[in-house]
Design a protein around this motif. Structure first.
Motif, PDB file in Angstrom:
ATOM      1  N   ALA A 204       9.693   8.083 -16.064  1.00 55.96           N
ATOM      2  CA  ALA A 204      11.707   7.498 -15.342  1.00 55.96           C
ATOM      3  C   ALA A 204      11.819   8.597 -15.724  1.00 55.96           C
ATOM      4  O   ALA A 204      12.867   9.266 -14.997  1.00 55.96           O
ATOM      5  N   ASN A 221       9.250   6.133  -6.816  1.00 62.73           N
ATOM      6  CA  ASN A 221       8.430   4.515  -6.332  1.00 62.73           C
ATOM      7  C   ASN A 221       8.069   4.580  -5.189  1.00 62.73           C
ATOM      8  O   ASN A 221       8.310   4.435  -4.053  1.00 62.73           O
ATOM      9  N   GLN A 223       9.861   1.588  -3.370  1.00 63.97           N
ATOM     10  CA  GLN A 223      10.653   1.158  -2.523  1.00 63.97           C
ATOM     11  C   GLN A 223      11.155   2.669  -2.015  1.00 63.97           C
ATOM     12  O   GLN A 223      12.214   2.525  -0.768  1.00 63.97           O
ATOM     13  N   GLU A 299       4.563  -4.259  -5.602  1.00 60.44           N
ATOM     14  CA  GLU A 299       6.546  -4.832  -5.936  1.00 60.44           C
ATOM     15  C   GLU A 299       7.282  -3.113  -5.349  1.00 60.44           C
ATOM     16  O   GLU A 299       6.311  -1.896  -5.159  1.00 60.44           O
ATOM     17  N   ASP A 301       8.822  -1.392  -6.978  1.00 64.42           N
ATOM     18  CA  ASP A 301       9.602  -0.654  -7.919  1.00 64.42           C
ATOM     19  C   ASP A 301       7.766   0.030  -8.526  1.00 64.42           C
ATOM     20  O   ASP A 301       7.704   1.386 -10.165  1.00 64.42           O
ATOM     21  N   SER A 323       9.244  -9.066  -2.595  1.00 63.66           N
ATOM     22  CA  SER A 323      10.156  -9.662  -3.619  1.00 63.66           C
ATOM     23  C   SER A 323      10.551 -11.111  -4.331  1.00 63.66           C
ATOM     24  O   SER A 323      10.681 -11.734  -3.202  1.00 63.66           O
TER      25      SER A 323
END
Length: 342
Positions: A204, A221, A223, A299, A301, A323
């Motif tokens: 990150a 990521n 998303q 997911e 992330d 999710s």
């Protein structure tokens, strides 16, 4: 003024090798690489002695400092120093390079009492470093020296001495900095990696400090790249296949997700499922009888690079993003390719 008989030394050298010199050129490259590897082995061995202990103290000195890391060096050591400062800065350690000559003409003002100085000099007697060393002593600024001569002016002045082994240069005359700069570079990289691990610097953090280029794409990521909302192809498990085919065709992902009465993803219908169930009764068959149950999901992330790796391993082109088992998006391999993840 030059006379007619004067010549510049290198102008008489032939720059075009003879055809039969190819083997000699390759042997030269091999000798250079072997010399570099030998130097690296010596550096590695040095960590079993005083260098290893000094390296630990250098890392702790930097971690405990409230200020930044100031890297200094001249010539080839300066080039290595610039690379070291850039690597530190890009991996969570505030650092920048100060040229010793410019430091003597006002840039000493860029160095603060809470900083740490890393000075590189193979000989330890680089005259241009004198004012930086004196400044560090005058204001009690921690000084880390990287040199091959512990008894040099720089070595004796340092708070932490990272003494490099005296290696032979791969240059045939043992003059041009080659093997020596290689181990300087390697030690600098080892220092940066140790600080990454000591500080707990994460991917990150890389994402924040590398917003451009291919690395930034790999650090996105799922998303950030997925399609969501009405773009997600979904049908209920009691839907007939004639309606599911319309959803598949309209969304252009080559599949549709199947949900139960509670909205949880329970299956997926792909072109492979269609081929396996092709027949006159297909259009009136409930989706639950055609779908592949428990599809591969990710997911939001998850790193985009990890999603691409999963697609490659499973040989699939789309992933549903969930999710708590409820679909929130879909990611296609083309989305990853457009973003430059591959």
């Amino acid at each position: 003024m030059k006379t007619a008989t004067e010549t510049v030394p290198f102008r008489n050298l032939s720059l075009v090798p003879a055809q039969d010199a190819t083997d000699d050129i390759r042997l030269s490259a091999t000798r250079s690489l072997q010399s570099g590897m030998a130097a690296m082995r010596e550096l590695t061995a040095a960590f079993e002695g005083d260098l290893g202990e000094a390296f630990e103290r250098a890392v702790l000195t930097i971690v405990q400092a409230k200020g930044r890391v100031i890297v200094c060096g001249v010539g080839k050591s300066g080039h290595i120093g610039r690379k070291l400062s850039a690597t530190l800065a890009s991996t969570g350690t505030h650092a920048f390079f100060v040229h010793p000559t410019e430091a003597s003409h006002g840039d000493l003002g860029m160095i603060a009492p809470d900083d740490v100085i890393i000075a590189l000099s193979w000989s330890g007697e680089t005259a241009e470093l004198g004012d930086v060393v004196s400044f560090s002593r005058r204001f009690s600024i921690p000084l880390i020296a990287i040199t091959s001569k512990p008894d040099s002016t720089l070595g004796r002045a340092a708070d932490v001495l990272l003494a490099l082994p005296r290696v032979r240069e791969s240059c045939p005359y043992d003059l041009a900095p080659t093997s020596s700069t290689l181990i300087q570079l390697a030690l600098g990289d080892a220092l940066a990696v140790a600080l990454i691990e000591k500080r707990g610097f994460t991917s990150a953090g890389f994402k924040v400090l590398h917003p451009g280029g291919k690395l930034a794409a790999r650090l996105k990521n799922v998303q950030q790249l997925m399609h969501d909302g009405s773009e997600v192809p979904l049908v209920r498990d009691d839907t007939v296949m004639s309606e599911a085919l319309i959803v598949i065709a309209s969304r252009r992902y080559g599949c549709c997700g199947v949900t139960d009465a509670d909205g949880r993803l329970v299956g997926i219908v792909t072109d492979g499922d269609l081929r396996r169930h092709m027949g006159p009764a297909l259009l009136n068959t409930p989706v639950r009888d055609v779908m592949t149950a428990d599809p591969i999901i990710v997911e939001p992330d998850l790193l985009a690079s990890s999603a691409l790796g999963l697609m490659n391993r499973k040989r699939i082109t789309a992933l549903f993003v969930t999710s708590e088992r409820r679909p929130v998006g879909i990611l296609h391999i083309h989305d990853l390719l457009r973003a430059g993840v591959a």
